[in-house]
Design a protein around this motif. Sequence first.
Motif, PDB file in Angstrom:
ATOM      1  N   GLU A 431      25.513   8.775  23.078  1.00  0.00           N
ATOM      2  CA  GLU A 431      26.866   9.343  23.308  1.00  0.00           C
ATOM      3  C   GLU A 431      26.724  10.281  22.118  1.00  0.00           C
ATOM      4  N   LEU A 432      26.991   9.839  20.981  1.00  0.00           N
ATOM      5  CA  LEU A 432      27.418  10.443  19.801  1.00  0.00           C
ATOM      6  C   LEU A 432      26.370  11.648  19.660  1.00  0.00           C
ATOM      7  N   ILE A 433      25.243  11.641  20.049  1.00  0.00           N
ATOM      8  CA  ILE A 433      24.336  12.503  19.781  1.00  0.00           C
ATOM      9  C   ILE A 433      24.563  13.877  20.565  1.00  0.00           C
ATOM     10  N   ALA A 434      25.344  13.775  21.636  1.00  0.00           N
ATOM     11  CA  ALA A 434      25.618  15.012  22.677  1.00  0.00           C
ATOM     12  C   ALA A 434      26.582  15.969  21.539  1.00  0.00           C
ATOM     13  N   GLU A 435      27.383  15.758  20.700  1.00  0.00           N
ATOM     14  CA  GLU A 435      28.200  16.578  19.929  1.00  0.00           C
ATOM     15  C   GLU A 435      27.275  17.410  19.189  1.00  0.00           C
ATOM     16  N   ILE A 436      25.950  16.974  18.498  1.00  0.00           N
ATOM     17  CA  ILE A 436      25.266  17.443  17.696  1.00  0.00           C
ATOM     18  C   ILE A 436      24.533  18.464  18.470  1.00  0.00           C
ATOM     19  N   GLY A 437      23.980  18.157  19.596  1.00  0.00           N
ATOM     20  CA  GLY A 437      23.498  18.631  20.568  1.00  0.00           C
ATOM     21  C   GLY A 437      24.114  20.144  20.912  1.00  0.00           C
ATOM     22  N   LEU A 438      25.219  19.896  21.344  1.00  0.00           N
ATOM     23  CA  LEU A 438      26.170  20.985  21.666  1.00  0.00           C
ATOM     24  C   LEU A 438      26.385  22.095  20.619  1.00  0.00           C
ATOM     25  N   ALA A 439      26.332  21.379  19.281  1.00  0.00           N
ATOM     26  CA  ALA A 439      26.677  22.265  18.266  1.00  0.00           C
ATOM     27  C   ALA A 439      25.264  23.149  18.039  1.00  0.00           C
ATOM     28  N   ILE A 440      24.053  22.526  18.312  1.00  0.00           N
ATOM     29  CA  ILE A 440      22.718  23.468  18.261  1.00  0.00           C
ATOM     30  C   ILE A 440      23.162  24.451  19.376  1.00  0.00           C
ATOM     31  N   GLU A 441      23.042  24.175  20.543  1.00  0.00           N
ATOM     32  CA  GLU A 441      23.017  25.067  21.625  1.00  0.00           C
ATOM     33  C   GLU A 441      24.021  26.245  21.425  1.00  0.00           C
ATOM     34  N   MET A 442      25.176  25.961  21.029  1.00  0.00           N
ATOM     35  CA  MET A 442      26.308  26.748  20.901  1.00  0.00           C
ATOM     36  C   MET A 442      26.042  27.696  19.652  1.00  0.00           C
ATOM     37  N   GLY A 443      25.093  27.282  18.441  1.00  0.00           N
ATOM     38  CA  GLY A 443      24.848  27.924  17.442  1.00  0.00           C
ATOM     39  C   GLY A 443      26.321  27.924  16.405  1.00  0.00           C
ATOM     40  N   ALA A 444      26.632  26.494  16.264  1.00  0.00           N
ATOM     41  CA  ALA A 444      27.896  26.289  15.591  1.00  0.00           C
ATOM     42  C   ALA A 444      27.396  26.025  14.104  1.00  0.00           C
ATOM     43  N   THR A 445      28.330  25.993  13.312  1.00  0.00           N
ATOM     44  CA  THR A 445      27.972  25.732  11.779  1.00  0.00           C
ATOM     45  C   THR A 445      28.599  24.433  11.324  1.00  0.00           C
ATOM     46  N   LEU A 446      28.060  24.158  10.281  1.00  0.00           N
ATOM     47  CA  LEU A 446      28.680  22.801   9.412  1.00  0.00           C
ATOM     48  C   LEU A 446      30.374  22.900   9.642  1.00  0.00           C
ATOM     49  N   GLU A 447      30.676  24.245   9.116  1.00  0.00           N
ATOM     50  CA  GLU A 447      32.311  24.243   9.126  1.00  0.00           C
ATOM     51  C   GLU A 447      32.754  24.149  10.370  1.00  0.00           C
ATOM     52  N   ASP A 448      32.346  24.779  11.517  1.00  0.00           N
ATOM     53  CA  ASP A 448      32.794  24.615  12.877  1.00  0.00           C
ATOM     54  C   ASP A 448      32.858  22.846  13.498  1.00  0.00           C
ATOM     55  N   VAL A 449      32.062  21.936  13.046  1.00  0.00           N
ATOM     56  CA  VAL A 449      31.940  20.708  13.326  1.00  0.00           C
ATOM     57  C   VAL A 449      32.920  20.112  12.453  1.00  0.00           C
ATOM     58  N   ALA A 450      32.853  20.295  11.001  1.00  0.00           N
ATOM     59  CA  ALA A 450      33.744  19.593  10.079  1.00  0.00           C
ATOM     60  C   ALA A 450      35.182  20.082  10.518  1.00  0.00           C
ATOM     61  N   THR A 451      35.704  21.250  10.915  1.00  0.00           N
ATOM     62  CA  THR A 451      37.154  21.602  11.038  1.00  0.00           C
ATOM     63  C   THR A 451      37.545  21.321  12.506  1.00  0.00           C
ATOM     64  N   THR A 452      36.717  20.814  13.181  1.00  0.00           N
ATOM     65  CA  THR A 452      37.128  20.046  14.804  1.00  0.00           C
ATOM     66  C   THR A 452      37.673  18.825  14.442  1.00  0.00           C
ATOM     67  N   VAL A 453      39.004  18.756  14.873  1.00  0.00           N
ATOM     68  CA  VAL A 453      39.620  17.293  14.840  1.00  0.00           C
ATOM     69  C   VAL A 453      39.230  16.328  15.627  1.00  0.00           C
ATOM     70  N   HIS A 454      38.671  15.380  14.959  1.00  0.00           N
ATOM     71  CA  HIS A 454      38.282  14.087  15.923  1.00  0.00           C
ATOM     72  C   HIS A 454      39.523  13.202  15.940  1.00  0.00           C
ATOM     73  N   THR A 455      39.490  12.513  17.272  1.00  0.00           N
ATOM     74  CA  THR A 455      40.339  11.198  17.313  1.00  0.00           C
ATOM     75  C   THR A 455      40.113  10.019  16.328  1.00  0.00           C
ATOM     76  N   HIS A 456      41.149   9.576  15.804  1.00  0.00           N
ATOM     77  CA  HIS A 456      40.957   8.172  14.816  1.00  0.00           C
ATOM     78  C   HIS A 456      41.631   7.274  15.490  1.00  0.00           C
ATOM     79  N   PRO A 457      40.897   6.144  15.377  1.00  0.00           N
ATOM     80  CA  PRO A 457      39.712   5.736  14.712  1.00  0.00           C
ATOM     81  C   PRO A 457      38.438   5.723  16.025  1.00  0.00           C
ATOM     82  N   THR A 458      37.553   6.533  15.901  1.00  0.00           N
ATOM     83  CA  THR A 458      36.488   6.675  16.665  1.00  0.00           C
ATOM     84  C   THR A 458      35.135   6.572  15.854  1.00  0.00           C
TER      85      THR A 458
END
Length: 480
Positions: A431-458
């Motif tokens: 399940e977790l790998i889907a987020e990284i796959g989406l980042a690749i598909e969208m051309g997202a950067t590290l900053e895009d992923v890092a600044t996306t607020v994630h639910t805690h604790p997950t």
Amino acid sequence: MVMGDVTTGTDVLVIGGGPGGYVAAIRAAQRDLDVTLVEKDAYGGTCLNHGCIPSKALINAADVAHEAAHAEGMGIHADPAVDAAALTDWKDDVVDQLTGGVEKLCKANGVTLIEGTAAFSGEHTARIAHGGDGQGMESVEFEHAIVATGSRPIEIPNFPFAEEAVWSSRDALAADTVPDRLVVVGAGYIGMELSTTFAKLGADVTVVEMLDDVLPIYEDDVKRVVRSRAEELGIDFSFGEGASDRRETDDGDGDGDGIEIVTETEDGEESVYGADRVLVAVGREPVTDTLELDAAGLEPDENGVLKTDAQGRTDLDHVFAVGDVAGDPMLAHAASHEGIVAAETIAGEPAALDAQAIPSAVFTDPEIGTVGLTEAEAAEDGFDPVVGEMPLRASGRALTMDETDGFVRIVADEPSGYVLGGQVVAPEASELIAEIGLAIEMGATLEDVATTVHTHPTLSEAVMEAAENALGQAIHTLNR
């Protein structure tokens, strides 16, 4: 009485109703094409009936039993009993629901369904042999064809699947008892998934592998976690050995009480392992030998694979191949994506495969999920890779689950920051790998992923933390 040979016509003939074939058929029908789908066994193919779905059902059940029996550290004490026959019935009910759903979806989208075995009789014709006595033949003329006949387990000499004691993965998933002693030949993803499952259900498991480690396509630190957990479960590994023979053993009552598996090293040194069943899991091969490909002017390669282009076309522009018959990656979700691309191409739409963004998963304990490039692959491709990692031992959610073995790793191009890949070893890695796959598909950067607020604790917070780590600003783990 034998029925006459009837000839019908269709825009698109799809041969095989697995995750590549039925998805292609539905998408082609959605594009207003007349579609005929031929399936010889059961709708949903090997994945739904004898692979992905039943294996995950058994894996989940084995996890439930194992976790209940080993939760003393949480103050929970239990001694679960596994009713293997009832477990098999439950697994079969899950499969039946999904196979019925596939058939209904095809019909609802206007796909014509034919039960039988199809083989080419010309560049634009195929003959379908219907199952059962007196059912006869049927010919179908088509404008386009999509071959989606899947793959089957590879047999090895002296271990025929027809023998009761010799299991293919399909046999293992259909078993209604758990053997006391199981020898697994092959430490690839199928061998590792099923050896782990049967060990948790109570079998004594020995894995024999000709190579020097498990899961050969994965990085050392990825497979090390899985191998270590398997050894904790009591699985014994014998590396550098190949299965060469088997023989029945008997305690004198003539009932054939078990078998012995003979293995050999490259130097000819033999070892013998006692077992009640042996599971041969050395890989799968495309099913193309039943198709009479020469009648259409097609020829597979030496491995039985039909080579295709980015749209799924074979050497014939009007014949496409998707899924396992088109070679690696032999993954159900890849087959579905390829089926959609082929159907949309036939419908005249722009479509192409993007193999870099196709994830893969191994449902071991813990799971493995990967997508895109590793650090080494990124460097080989000319990138300047930067890597960020979050160990699960620093994850609050992982600690609450008592699952701290593993990590989340993200790979990016340092100058641009673009995400190139990821490797996850963790519970729910699939399940977790889907987020990284989406980042690749969208051309997202590290900053895009890092600044996306994630639910805690997950567990998903670990993806964010890995991106922060690659940027040198992680909060909950030491920066590299």
